[in-house]
Enzyme design. Structure first.
Site, mmCIF file in Angstrom:
data_model
loop_
_atom_site.group_PDB
_atom_site.id
_atom_site.type_symbol
_atom_site.label_atom_id
_atom_site.label_comp_id
_atom_site.label_asym_id
_atom_site.label_seq_id
_atom_site.Cartn_x
_atom_site.Cartn_y
_atom_site.Cartn_z
ATOM 1 N N LYS A 1 0.852 -1.203 0.000
ATOM 2 C CA LYS A 1 0.000 0.000 0.000
ATOM 3 C C LYS A 1 0.884 1.247 0.000
ATOM 4 C CE LYS A 1 -1.571 -1.660 3.779
ATOM 5 N NZ LYS A 1 -2.255 -1.946 5.058
ATOM 6 N N GLY B 1 -7.206 3.773 10.567
ATOM 7 C CA GLY B 1 -7.822 2.480 10.253
ATOM 8 C C GLY B 1 -7.957 2.170 8.775
ATOM 9 N N THR B 2 -7.270 2.937 7.916
ATOM 10 C CA THR B 2 -7.392 2.685 6.468
ATOM 11 C C THR B 2 -6.929 1.275 6.106
ATOM 12 O OG1 THR B 2 -5.293 3.853 6.224
ATOM 13 C CG2 THR B 2 -7.255 5.040 5.550
ATOM 14 N N GLY B 3 -5.803 0.860 6.700
ATOM 15 C CA GLY B 3 -5.250 -0.458 6.365
ATOM 16 C C GLY B 3 -6.179 -1.586 6.790
ATOM 17 N N CYS B 4 -6.745 -1.467 8.000
ATOM 18 C CA CYS B 4 -7.661 -2.504 8.518
ATOM 19 C C CYS B 4 -8.892 -2.600 7.622
ATOM 20 C CB CYS B 4 -8.106 -2.175 9.947
ATOM 21 S SG CYS B 4 -6.751 -2.024 11.121
ATOM 22 N N THR C 1 -7.645 9.341 8.385
ATOM 23 C CA THR C 1 -7.162 8.103 7.762
ATOM 24 C C THR C 1 -6.869 7.026 8.814
ATOM 25 O OG1 THR C 1 -4.912 8.969 7.796
ATOM 26 C CG2 THR C 1 -6.152 9.249 5.723
#
Ligand SMILES: Nc1ncnc2c1ncn2[C@@H]1O[C@H](COP(=O)(O)OP(=O)(O)O)[C@@H](O)[C@H]1O
Ligand SMILES: Cc1ncc(COP(=O)(O)OP(=O)(O)O)c(N)n1
Length: 274
Positions: A175, A211-214, A209
């Protein structure tokens, strides 16, 4: 109609933007029944992580057994796994389910800088969990830790994806949210047949942003649970997280959460038009 079911093995975020809470909200939005194995509780909000409380190992084992014995899981994801003892326990358990697609989000550090994984756990991550993954989804700092060198350019992302694939993960999604590209948020997917895909979206000027990855990896997990290919699942995940960041929620006083409703609302509005 069969109800699609998935599981997240991760940490709880009391602030609701990341971790188990983000995963379950995302599963729900994608019409997937969410189950969970909580590895740690964090006292967290949009301003930071104030405390981390690992669940006793027996509690984690019992949750794993309870969920996997009863539900027909279409896919599983892992998030915050705290340290090497949990990493090994979870990997040993998941080894028994090689047919269930597994998304490994190698959560290491929260946006505010708090460490969510012990540094010593990196070796176990690489040796035990990565080889089980259908897809691994590191952000740039996590990918750098995995490959043990800096990633400064798009060419470096491609090289790193190959290096991570060699560790045993079939598919690798690096990412680019932490990258230097000020115009685009650009991710790189390397699939198991060696094909590379760039997934790019506009970079939004926002502090929301958390928690974007979760959220991204949970959406991918939900789509894999429905039987979608990795490429289809990642494309839906990218569209989901793009909408969730773009349509920000003005919640909290720090780095706020993304909007888990945004993508579904957009889809429903399009359906009504057609
Ligand atoms: N400001 C932003 N605008 C648009 N997309 C973003 C932004 N920040 C991150 N993204 C996207 O959100 C997803 C998660 O990215 P990233 O921030 O790298 O992961 P993590 O939350 O794990 O640190 C990726 O698709 C990335 O490109
Ligand atoms: C309990 C918990 N798990 C994971 C994270 C990190 O989530 P992520 O999606 O990488 O988002 P940021 O924290 O980087 O915004 C977390 N904070 N808490």
């Amino acid at each position: 109609m069969r109800t699609v079911q998935a599981c997240t093995i991760a940490g709880s975020d009391s602030g609701g933007g990341a971790g188990i809470q983000a995963d379950i909200k995302t599963f729900q939005e994608r019409e997937v029944f969410g189950t969970s194995v909580i590895v740690a509780i964090t006292a967290q909000n949009t301003k930071g992580v104030n405390g981390i409380y690992p669940i006793p190992m027996q509690g984690v084992q019992e949750q794993l057994e309870a969920v996997f014995a009863d539900f027909d899981l279409g896919a599983v994801k892992t998030g915050m796994l705290v340290d090497e003892t949990y990493m090994i326990a979870v990997a040993n358990f998941l080894k028994k389910y090689p047919l269930i697609p597994l998304v490994v989000d190698p959560v290491m550090i929260a946006k505010g800088g708090a460490s969510l994984m012990a540094a010593e756990a990196m070796k176990e991550m690489k040796e035990t969990l990565v080889p089980l993954a259908t897809l691994i989804t590191p952000n740039l700092p996590e990918a750098e830790e995995l490959v043990e060198h800096t990633i400064m350019s798009e060419d470096d992302m491609v090289v790193a994806a190959y290096e991570i694939q060699k560790m045993g993960s079939c598919n690798v999604l690096i990412k680019g949210g932490h990258g230097a590209n000020q115009r685009e948020a650009k991710d790189y997917l390397l699939t198991d047949d060696g094909t590379g895909y760039w997934l790019a979206g506009p970079r939004y000027e926002t502090k929301h942003t958390h928690g974007t990855g979760c959220t991204y990896s949970a959406c991918i997990t939900a789509e894999l649970a429905k039987g979608k290919s990795v490429l289809e699942a990642v494309r839906t995940g990218k569209a989901f997280i793009d909408a969730a960041i773009k349509d920000e929620l003005k919640i909290g006083h720090g780095q706020g959460p993304t909007n888990h409703w945004a993508f579904g609302r957009k889809e429903r509005a399009n359906d009504e038009k057609n």
